[in-house]
Scaffold this motif. Structure first.
Motif, short mmCIF file in Angstrom:
data_model
loop_
_atom_site.label_atom_id
_atom_site.label_comp_id
_atom_site.label_asym_id
_atom_site.label_seq_id
_atom_site.Cartn_x
_atom_site.Cartn_y
_atom_site.Cartn_z
N THR A 11 7.56 0.11 -7.45
CA THR A 11 7.46 1.36 -7.33
C THR A 11 7.83 1.48 -5.66
O THR A 11 7.80 0.69 -5.57
CB THR A 11 6.03 2.70 -7.55
OG1 THR A 11 5.06 1.41 -6.66
CG2 THR A 11 5.50 2.68 -8.65
N ASP A 12 8.28 2.68 -5.37
CA ASP A 12 9.65 3.04 -4.43
C ASP A 12 7.90 3.01 -3.16
O ASP A 12 7.55 3.47 -3.70
CB ASP A 12 10.04 3.89 -4.55
CG ASP A 12 10.72 4.13 -3.20
OD1 ASP A 12 11.46 3.38 -2.54
OD2 ASP A 12 11.42 4.88 -2.18
N ARG A 13 7.98 1.83 -2.07
CA ARG A 13 7.33 2.23 -1.18
C ARG A 13 8.32 2.12 0.01
O ARG A 13 8.61 1.41 0.13
CB ARG A 13 6.79 1.21 -0.65
CG ARG A 13 4.73 0.91 -2.31
CD ARG A 13 4.30 -0.44 -2.02
NE ARG A 13 5.56 -1.63 -1.92
CZ ARG A 13 5.32 -2.66 -1.05
NH1 ARG A 13 4.87 -2.76 0.07
NH2 ARG A 13 5.68 -3.55 -1.50
N ILE A 15 6.08 3.13 2.77
CA ILE A 15 5.12 3.78 3.92
C ILE A 15 4.01 2.59 4.14
O ILE A 15 3.23 2.92 4.86
CB ILE A 15 4.21 5.50 4.14
CG1 ILE A 15 3.35 5.04 2.59
CG2 ILE A 15 4.69 6.14 4.22
CD1 ILE A 15 2.36 5.68 1.89
N LEU A 16 3.36 1.75 3.23
CA LEU A 16 2.84 1.16 2.94
C LEU A 16 3.41 -0.78 2.79
O LEU A 16 4.78 -0.95 2.91
CB LEU A 16 2.16 0.57 1.61
CG LEU A 16 0.75 1.21 1.82
CD1 LEU A 16 0.15 1.49 0.08
CD2 LEU A 16 0.45 0.21 2.41
N THR A 17 3.41 -1.54 3.88
CA THR A 17 3.09 -2.60 4.05
C THR A 17 2.05 -3.88 3.57
O THR A 17 1.10 -3.69 3.81
CB THR A 17 3.75 -3.48 4.91
OG1 THR A 17 4.89 -2.43 6.17
CG2 THR A 17 4.28 -4.72 4.83
N ILE A 18 2.54 -4.52 1.88
CA ILE A 18 1.33 -5.14 1.27
C ILE A 18 2.21 -6.49 1.70
O ILE A 18 2.79 -7.16 0.73
CB ILE A 18 1.41 -4.77 0.21
CG1 ILE A 18 1.18 -3.24 -0.06
CG2 ILE A 18 0.17 -5.41 -1.26
CD1 ILE A 18 1.29 -2.52 -1.54
N ASN A 19 1.16 -7.08 1.94
CA ASN A 19 1.53 -8.57 2.21
C ASN A 19 2.57 -9.41 2.80
O ASN A 19 3.98 -9.74 2.28
CB ASN A 19 1.55 -10.23 0.97
CG ASN A 19 -0.23 -9.77 -0.04
OD1 ASN A 19 -0.41 -9.04 0.31
ND2 ASN A 19 0.17 -9.95 -1.00
N PRO A 20 2.77 -9.26 4.65
CA PRO A 20 3.45 -8.64 5.16
C PRO A 20 4.40 -10.05 4.87
O PRO A 20 3.51 -11.54 5.09
CB PRO A 20 3.25 -8.58 6.57
CG PRO A 20 1.74 -8.74 6.33
CD PRO A 20 1.04 -8.76 5.22
#
Lengths: 458, 471
Positions: A11-13, A15-20
C-alpha cells in the motif's frame, strides 16, 4: 517468521518509515570526525544521541569509539546550550587534550537555535581553547538528510575550517574516499601509493577503527588525517572525490575556497568504477599504471571469467546508501547479475536516473525505492523473489524469513567481522566481494542440491 | 596519567577503607565527559519494547527509531511485532508545522494493518521542543480504533535513563486495571523487571509454576497487553532490577493495594532467596509452599554445584570489575563472583542512587573501588591498575577491555545465554571462564611483558584516587 507482520500487498505509504534503510545525520558526522588525527567528536545535544552513536559504531567496528556530549538537561533545552558547550570545550581540552574538537549538532540543539560558531568564539574569548587547538563544527539536525549527509557535512567542515591556500601548488593530490570502511580508505591510499601518487586522504579512519590488539588503550589512536595535512589540501594539484553524495560537497568547497580543481567519481567498487578511479589518478598525477595494479585487475577479471556461469541471471535485492548502490549495481550488472530491487533511505536527486541508466539492459523490470525502507524491500521480494540479498545486518530478518542468502555490505554490520580489515573497493576489493557472493550462492546450491546432483567440483 | 579524573568527579569515586563513605551520585553528567550514559527515551524504549503484541511507534527523527530497532534480543513466544521499527521519521517541514497530523495518520495506518492490542507512542527530544500534543492525538486514535493508545513521555533531555524507566512505568500503569481478574488464583504474582533476554523469563516463570504460583503478567519480557491489563488481579508484584519497573510496583500498590517484593535472579544465593521470599509470602495460603520451594532449590543445586566446581577451581583468586546500568544488578554479581571464588576490585553503575551505593559499600571488600557515572579513561586506568581479569559491562565497554587484554562478560543487552536462575549461574561461570581462561591473553603484549596477572601484589590505587576519596 520474524517479519510475519509484513504483508505481501503493497500500500502507498507517505508518512511512515518502517525498518529504515538509513539513520540520522549526527552518526555520519561522528564517523567522519573520527578520521581526523587526535580529534574528539562532540555531540551537542542530549546524552542519548551520543550513547547511541557510540554504541552503533562500537558494534559495527568492535572498537572503542570515543565521543563527548554536551549532556543537555531540561535547563539547557530552555535556555540554550551555550553554557554546556563552553564547559564541555574547557573540560575536553583540559582532560582529554585532543588537537581538535569536532562538534556536530542534534535535532534538539538545532531547534532551540544554538549558534555553534558564536559559542566557539565565546569559548575562545574566555581562553578555553588553547593555542594550536581547534573547534570545528557542522550542523546536523536529525530531521534533515541522513547519516550520509552528516558524513558529507563533517568532511566539508574539514575544508571550511582547515584548507589554506598559500598560492603555490605542491605535488600532491587530495583524495576524499567517501563514506567507506577504514579498510577501504587504506586500500584507496595504497592504490595511490603504488601508482606513485602523493596524496592527502581525508577523512581517514584507518588506524582508528581497525586497530591492532596492543594491550594498550589509547583514547586517540595513531590513525587519522592530521590538521597539518588538512591545511595543505588547499595547495594540492587536484582533488579526486569518491561518491557524489558523501564527498562532493567537500570537493566543491575546496575548489571554490582554494581553487583546487576536482573530479567527482563513483566509489571504486567493481571493475569499471575502479578502472575510472585508476585512470583518473593516472591522468591527474601524470603517472603510469604499474604492473602491480594491472595484475590485480587481471585477477579480478580472471575470477569473473572462471565463474561467470554462476552469476548469470541471478536476481539481487540491494539496500544501502546511494554512492555504494550506484557502484555496486554497476558491478553486478557488469557480471551479468540482475539487481531488481534497490532501496535507499537517503535521497539523492540523480540516483533514480543513474540506476535506470546502469540497469537499462537488464532484461527484467527494476524497482528503485528512494526514499525507501526495508519493509518496502521485503514486500517487493515477496512479490518478486530474488536469489541474493546485499545489504546491512538488518537484512538478516528478510534473509531468514524468505530463505535467501545475504552478503553483508554497508552500514551497520553488527553480526560479522571483516569490513574493518578487508576492503571492497579497488580490484582487490572486487575480488573479495565476488568471493563473498560466490560463497553464499554456491553454499546454497550445495545445500539445496538433490543427492544425485550434488557436485564435488564447481 | 594524573589527569584521567576530572576534578568535578572526584567525589563520585571511592576506595573502600580509606575514608568515611560518602559517594556523590544522581548528578547530571559533566558536559564534555565521555559518559557511558544514555537518555530518557532509551530507558523507556528498553523497558516497553518487549511487549510483543503492542505497536511501538517512535515519534521523532529516524535516528531514535533506528538505534533502538530490536535493541536487546527480548524474546517472544508469540507475536514479533516488537521487532519491527516504526517511525514517523520527522522531517524539517514537520518541525516547522508540527507533527501531529503525521502521527495521527501513521497510527491509523499501522493499527489498521497490524491490529495490535495496544499502541505506545514514544516522545523524543524534538517532540518535547515543538510541543506536539501526544496526549490529544492518542486519545483521538484510541476513540476511533478502540484499542489503548498510550503516549510515553520520554523526551531525551528530561533526565537520564532512570527518568525513562519512570515514563515507561506510567505508560504501563495506564493499561492495568482494565482487564477481568475473576479467574486469577489467590496465589498469583506478576514478574516485574525481567526482559526475557536469551529466554530468562521463561526459566523464572517455570520456577514459580513449580512452586504452585500463577504468573499473571510478565513485565515486560515476552509481555502481552492483555496480561498487563489484568495485572492488578495478582496478589503480589515481584520486582527485579533496580530502577526499571519499581515505579510501576509502587503505583500499583498505591492504586490497587498490591504489595511488592524486591528480588534478584542472578547468582545462586539471590535466586534461592527470591523464591523463598515469595514462598513465605504465600505460606498462610499454602503451608506446603516453603517445603516445595526448598525441594526445588535443592534439586537445582544438586545438579548445579558439581558442575560449578569445575569452573570455581580455575577461577578462584581472579579479579573482576563490574560496571552496569543499574546498581541493583551489581549486588548479585558481587555475590555470584564470590561463589566462584573471585574478587571484585571495582564496581560501579551509570545511575545508582545513594541507597544503592551504601549497600554496595557494605557488601564489598576493603580496597574495592566504587564509582558512579564513569568514563573510558577512568575505566581503563582502573582495569590496568587493579590487574583485572574479567570485566562485566555493556556494549561500549567491551572493546576497551579487549584492547587492554582483559576478559569480558556482557551482562546487559548483548548477553547470548541465560544468566538468570540456577542454570544461569552455571552459564555465567562458564562465560567468565571462557573469557578469563582464553588462550588469547597469552598473546597480548600486556600479559607477555608482565608476570602472570594476579600473581603479584595488588597495585595500590593511584594517589589521585585516594586523595579524591578524602575530598
Amino acid at each position: 517468521m520474524l517479519l510475519r507482520h509484513t504483508p505481501k500487498e503493497i500500500t502507498d505509504r507517505k508518512i511512515l518509515t518502517i525498518n529504515p534503510a538509513k539513520t540520522c545525520q549526527p552518526i555520519g558526522a561522528m564517523y567522519a570526525a573520527l578520521g581526523i588525527h587526535n580529534c574528539l567528536p562532540h555531540s551537542h545535544g542530549s546524552q542519548g544521541c551520543c550513547a547511541y552513536h557510540r554504541s552503533t559504531l562500537t558494534r559495527h567496528y568492535k572498537e572503542p569509539v570515543m565521543a563527548a556530549t554536551s549532556s543537555f538537561t531540561e535547563g539547557a533545552s530552555v535556555f540554550g546550550g551555550q553554557a554546556n558547550l563552553v564547559q564541555a570545550i574547557d573540560n575536553i581540552f583540559t582532560i582529554y587534550e585532543p588537537d581538535v574538537i569536532a562538534v556536530h549538532t542534534t535535532c534538539l540543539s538545532e531547534t532551540i537555535g544554538d549558534d555553534i560558531p558564536q559559542i566557539a568564539r565565546k569559548a575562545e574569548a574566555d581562553g578555553k581553547i588553547p593555542p594550536g587547538k581547534y573547534v570545528i563544527h557542522v550542523n546536523t539536525p536529525s530531521y534533515v538528510g541522513t547519516h550520509v549527509t552528516g558524513f558529507a557535512g563533517m568532511t566539508k567542515a574539514m575544508v571550511d575550517y582547515f584548507a589554506e591556500s598559500a598560492g603555490k601548488k605542491i605535488n600532491q593530490i587530495n583524495i576524499i574516499p567517501g563514506y567507506v570502511e577504514p579498510s577501504d580508505m587504506e586500500e584507496i591510499r595504497r592504490i595511490a601509493e603504488v601508482m606513485g601518487v602523493r596524496t592527502v586522504l581525508f577523512p581517514d579512519t584507518s588506524g582508528v577503527l581497525n586497530r591492532p590488539q596492543t594491550g594498550k588503550y589509547d583514547m586517540f589512536p595513531p590513525g587519522g588525517v592530521t590538521v597539518e595535512a588538512l591545511k595543505s589540501t588547499g595547495n594540492s594539484q587536484a582533488t579526486i572525490a569518491l561518491g557524489q553524495l558523501a564527498s562532493g560537497p567537500a570537493a566543491r568547497a575546496l575548489d571554490s575556497k582554494c581553487k583546487v580543481p576536482c573530479e567527482i567519481l563513483d566509489l571504486p567498487i567493481g571493475l569499471k568504477a575502479t578502472d575510472r578511479f585508476v585512470d583518473t589518478l593516472r591522468r591527474t598525477a601524470g603517472t603510469d599504471v604499474p604492473d602491480t595494479i594491472n595484475i590485480e585487475r587481471g585477477r579480478l577479471l580472471d575470477i569473473i571469467t572462471d565463474m561467470h556461469q554462476y552469476f548469470y541471471g541471478k536476481k539481487v535485492a540491494l539496500a544501502g546508501d546511494p554512492d555504494q548502490l550506484i557502484a555496486l549495481t554497476e558491478f553486478l550488472v557488469s557480471i551479468d547479475m540482475w539487481p531488481i530491487h534497490i532501496v535507499s533511505g537517503t535521497v539523492d536527486k540523480d540516483f533514480q536516473a543513474r540506476i535506470k541508466e546502469i540497469t537499462q539492459y537488464v532484461p527484467h523490470p527494476v524497482n528503485v525505492g528512494i526514499p525507501g525502507d526495508l519493509f518496502l524491500l521485503h514486500q517487493w521480494i515477496k512479490n518478486e523473489p530474488v536469489d541474493l540479498l546485499v545489504g546491512n545486518t538488518y537484512m538478516k530478518y528478510i534473509s531468514r524469513d524468505e530463505d535467501i542468502p545475504l552478503v553483508r555490505f554497508g552500514f551497520p554490520v553488527l553480526d560479522r567481522i571483516g569490513h574493518g580489515y578487508f576492503p571492497t573497493v579497488g580490484y582487490r576489493g572486487g575480488m573479495r566481494l565476488l568471493e563473498k557472493i560466490l560463497d553464499v550462492l554456491l553454499d546454497r546450491q550445495d545445500r539445496d542440491a538433490k543427492e544425485e546432483s550434488f557436485e564435488l567440483v564447481m | 596519567m594524573s589527569a584521567t579524573v576530572f576534578d568535578e568527579r572526584r567525589n563520585q569515586i571511592h576506595r573502600k577503607g580509606d575514608t568515611p563513605f560518602d559517594l556523590a551520585c544522581d548528578k547530571d553528567s559533566l558536559a564534555g565527559a565521555v559518559s557511558q550514559r544514555a537518555c530518557v527515551f532509551c530507558g523507556s524504549r528498553v523497558v516497553l519494547y518487549p511487549i510483543a503484541d503492542a505497536l511501538h511507534l517512535v515519534h521523532g527523527p529516524i535516528g531514535c527509531a533506528a538505534y533502538t530497532w530490536d535493541i536487546r534480543g527480548a524474546l517472544s513466544s508469540g507475536p514479533e511485532l516488537h521487532r519491527l521499527s516504526f517511525s514517523t521519521d520527522l522531517r524539517e517541514r514537520d518541525i516547522i508545522f508540527g507533527g501531529e497530523d503525521k502521527l495521527y495518520r501513521a497510527l491509523i495506518e499501522l493499527i489498521d494493518r497490524h491490529a495490535p492490542q495496544a499502541a505506545f507512542v514514544y516522545s523524543t527530544c524534538i517532540v518535547g521542543i515543538i510541543g506536539d500534543d501526544l496526549e490529544g492525538v492518542s486519545r483521538r486514535v484510541e476513540k476511533e480504533k478502540g484499542i489503548p493508545v498510550i503516549p510515553v513521555q520520554s523526551e531525551g533531555f528530561k533526565g537520564n535513563k532512570r527518568a525513562g524507566y519512570h515514563a515507561a512505568c506510567r505508560a504501563m500503569f495506564r493499561l492495568t486495571g482494565s482487564g477481568g481478574t475473576s479467574a486469577i488464583s489467590a496465589k498469583s504474582i506478576n514478574i516485574l523487571g525481567d526482559f526475557n533476554l536469551a529466554g530468562e523469563l521463561w526459566i523464572i516463570r517455570r520456577y514459580y509454576e513449580r512452586m504452585g504460583i500463577e504468573v499473571v503478567a510478565n513485565v515486560t519480557g515476552d509481555g502481552r497487553v492483555a496480561d498487563l491489563q489484568r495485572a492488578h488481579g495478582a496478589a503480589l508484584n515481584v520486582v527485579q532490577c533496580s530502577g526499571s519497573t519499581m515505579d510501576l510496583a509502587k503505583m500499583m500498590q498505591a492504586e490497587y493495594g498490591t504489595p511488592f517484593l524486591r528480588v534478584s535472579y542472578f547468582g545462586v544465593e539471590d535466586m534461592a532467596e527470591s523464591l523463598y521470599t515469595v514462598a513465605r509470602f504465600f505460606e498462610d495460603l499454602d503451608p506446603e509452599i516453603v517445603s516445595r520451594t526448598r525441594e526445588l532449590v535443592k534439586e537445582e543445586l544438586e545438579s548445579l554445584y558439581p558442575e560449578l566446581e569445575k569452573y570455581r577451581s580455575a577461577l578462584a583468586g581472579k579479579k573482576a570489575a563490574i560496571y552496569v546500568g543499574g546498581a541493583f544488578k551489581a549486588f548479585s554479581l558481587i555475590k555470584a563472583f564470590r561463589l566462584v571464588g573471585m574478587d571484585v576490585v571495582l564496581v560501579g553503575s551509570q545511575t545508582g542512587t545513594k541507597e544503592d551505593y551504601q549497600e554496595l559499600y557494605e557488601i564489598t571488600d576493603r580496597g574495592t573501588v566504587i564509582v558512579d557515572d564513569t568514563n573510558p579513561l577512568e575505566l581503563s586506568s582502573f582495569l590496568q591498575d587493579r590487574h583485572v581479569d574479567v570485566f562485566v559491562g555493556g556494549v561500549k565497554e567491551r572493546p576497551i577491555a579487549y584492547k587492554l587484554g582483559v576478559g569480558f562478560c556482557d551482562h546487559n543487552h548483548e548477553r547470548k545465554t541465560v544468566l538468570a536462575g540456577f542454570q544461569g549461574m552455571l552459564n555465567f561461570a562458564k562465560e567468565v571462564h571462557s573469557s578469563v581462561m582464553s588462550p588469547v591473553w597469552r598473546f597480548v603484549p600486556r600479559h607477555t611483558t608482565n608476570s602472570t596477572p594476579g600473581s603479584e601484589e595488588p597495585a595500590s590505587v593511584p594517589e589521585r584516587l585516594t586523595a579524591a576519596g578524602g575530598a
